[in-house]
Design an enzyme around this catalytic site. Structure first.
Site, short mmCIF file in Angstrom:
data_model
loop_
_atom_site.label_atom_id
_atom_site.label_comp_id
_atom_site.label_asym_id
_atom_site.label_seq_id
_atom_site.Cartn_x
_atom_site.Cartn_y
_atom_site.Cartn_z
N CYS A 4 -24.65 18.52 -9.19
CA CYS A 4 -23.63 17.51 -8.84
C CYS A 4 -24.36 16.19 -8.65
O CYS A 4 -25.25 16.06 -7.80
CB CYS A 4 -22.90 17.90 -7.56
SG CYS A 4 -21.87 16.54 -6.91
N HIS A 46 -20.16 18.86 -0.08
CA HIS A 46 -19.62 18.92 -1.45
C HIS A 46 -18.20 19.46 -1.42
O HIS A 46 -17.98 20.65 -1.21
CB HIS A 46 -20.50 19.79 -2.35
CG HIS A 46 -19.99 19.80 -3.77
ND1 HIS A 46 -20.31 18.81 -4.69
CD2 HIS A 46 -19.13 20.65 -4.40
CE1 HIS A 46 -19.68 19.07 -5.83
NE2 HIS A 46 -18.97 20.18 -5.69
N HIS A 98 -16.92 15.58 -7.29
CA HIS A 98 -17.31 15.50 -5.87
C HIS A 98 -16.36 14.45 -5.30
O HIS A 98 -16.38 13.29 -5.76
CB HIS A 98 -18.78 15.10 -5.74
CG HIS A 98 -19.29 15.04 -4.34
ND1 HIS A 98 -20.45 15.70 -3.93
CD2 HIS A 98 -18.85 14.39 -3.24
CE1 HIS A 98 -20.68 15.46 -2.65
NE2 HIS A 98 -19.72 14.66 -2.21
N HIS A 100 -14.37 11.52 -4.02
CA HIS A 100 -14.82 10.15 -3.79
C HIS A 100 -13.64 9.20 -3.78
O HIS A 100 -12.65 9.43 -4.47
CB HIS A 100 -15.85 9.71 -4.84
CG HIS A 100 -15.41 9.92 -6.25
ND1 HIS A 100 -15.46 11.14 -6.87
CD2 HIS A 100 -14.90 9.06 -7.17
CE1 HIS A 100 -15.02 11.03 -8.12
NE2 HIS A 100 -14.66 9.78 -8.32
N HIS A 102 -12.80 5.25 -4.51
CA HIS A 102 -13.23 3.96 -5.04
C HIS A 102 -12.64 2.87 -4.16
O HIS A 102 -11.48 2.97 -3.75
CB HIS A 102 -12.67 3.73 -6.44
CG HIS A 102 -13.08 4.71 -7.48
ND1 HIS A 102 -13.99 4.40 -8.47
CD2 HIS A 102 -12.68 5.98 -7.73
CE1 HIS A 102 -14.13 5.45 -9.28
NE2 HIS A 102 -13.34 6.42 -8.86
P1 AMP Z 1 -14.10 9.09 -11.29
O1 AMP Z 1 -13.89 8.71 -12.72
O2 AMP Z 1 -12.94 8.76 -10.39
O3 AMP Z 1 -14.55 10.52 -11.14
O4 AMP Z 1 -15.25 8.15 -10.77
C1 AMP Z 1 -16.61 8.43 -10.92
C2 AMP Z 1 -17.31 7.12 -10.76
O5 AMP Z 1 -18.67 7.39 -10.52
C3 AMP Z 1 -17.25 6.21 -11.99
O6 AMP Z 1 -16.65 4.98 -11.64
C4 AMP Z 1 -18.72 6.04 -12.38
O7 AMP Z 1 -19.01 4.75 -12.84
C5 AMP Z 1 -19.43 6.36 -11.09
N1 AMP Z 1 -20.78 6.85 -11.24
C6 AMP Z 1 -21.23 7.85 -12.03
N2 AMP Z 1 -22.55 8.03 -11.89
C7 AMP Z 1 -22.96 7.13 -10.96
C8 AMP Z 1 -24.22 6.80 -10.38
N3 AMP Z 1 -25.36 7.46 -10.72
N4 AMP Z 1 -24.28 5.80 -9.48
C9 AMP Z 1 -23.16 5.12 -9.13
N5 AMP Z 1 -21.93 5.39 -9.63
C10 AMP Z 1 -21.83 6.38 -10.54
#
Ligand code: AMP
Length: 114
Positions: A4, A46, A98, A100, A102
């Site tokens: 993850c 997680h 995981h 999250h 935004h």
């Molecule tokens: P979602 O599409 O809602 O699952 O959002 C996942 C978010 O994680 C996307 O906006 C990606 O740009 C962001 N993301 C993926 N990998 C990373 C990383 N290594 N560091 C920071 N953000 C990330």
């Protein structure tokens, strides 16, 4: 959890631009920002998605919102406004499994989303 990327970010195995951390949550800037300010707040535990919230882990969501309240003040965007987004599952556009949230700010966001 193994494999993850957000667990790896929490553990420091993948670098991130950290904004905030405490015993329950981790906040960092999104690597692919959709607004001048775009950060993510995640539980350290997680939890795959909102589908996996239950009475034992749901308190972390109120903590996440408390942290968001603090961060938007710290970043100076609380008064102008911002958007909190949670994507769940395939149709919701979730790409990282995981939980999250935004937080997008510093531009005039349109509605409805795509
Ligand atoms: P979602 O599409 O809602 O699952 O959002 C996942 C978010 O994680 C996307 O906006 C990606 O740009 C962001 N993301 C993926 N990998 C990373 C990383 N290594 N560091 C920071 N953000 C990330």
């Amino acid at each position: 959890m193994e494999n993850c990327i957000f667990c790896k970010i929490i553990n420091g195995d993948i670098p991130s631009k950290k904004l905030y951390e405490d015993e329950l949550v981790y906040a960092f800037y999104d690597v692919n920002p959709e607004a001048p300010i775009h950060f993510l707040v995640i539980p350290k535990e997680h939890i795959e998605s909102t589908n996996d919230l239950n009475p034992n882990n749901i308190n972390v969501v109120s903590h996440i919102f408390k942290v968001i309240n603090k961060l938007v003040v710290d970043l100076g965007v609380s008064q102008k406004g911002y958007r909190i987004v949670n994507n769940c599952g395939e149709d919701g556009g979730q790409t990282v499994n995981h939980l999250h949230f935004h937080v997008l700010a510093s531009r005039n966001l349109q509605w409805p989303p795509g």
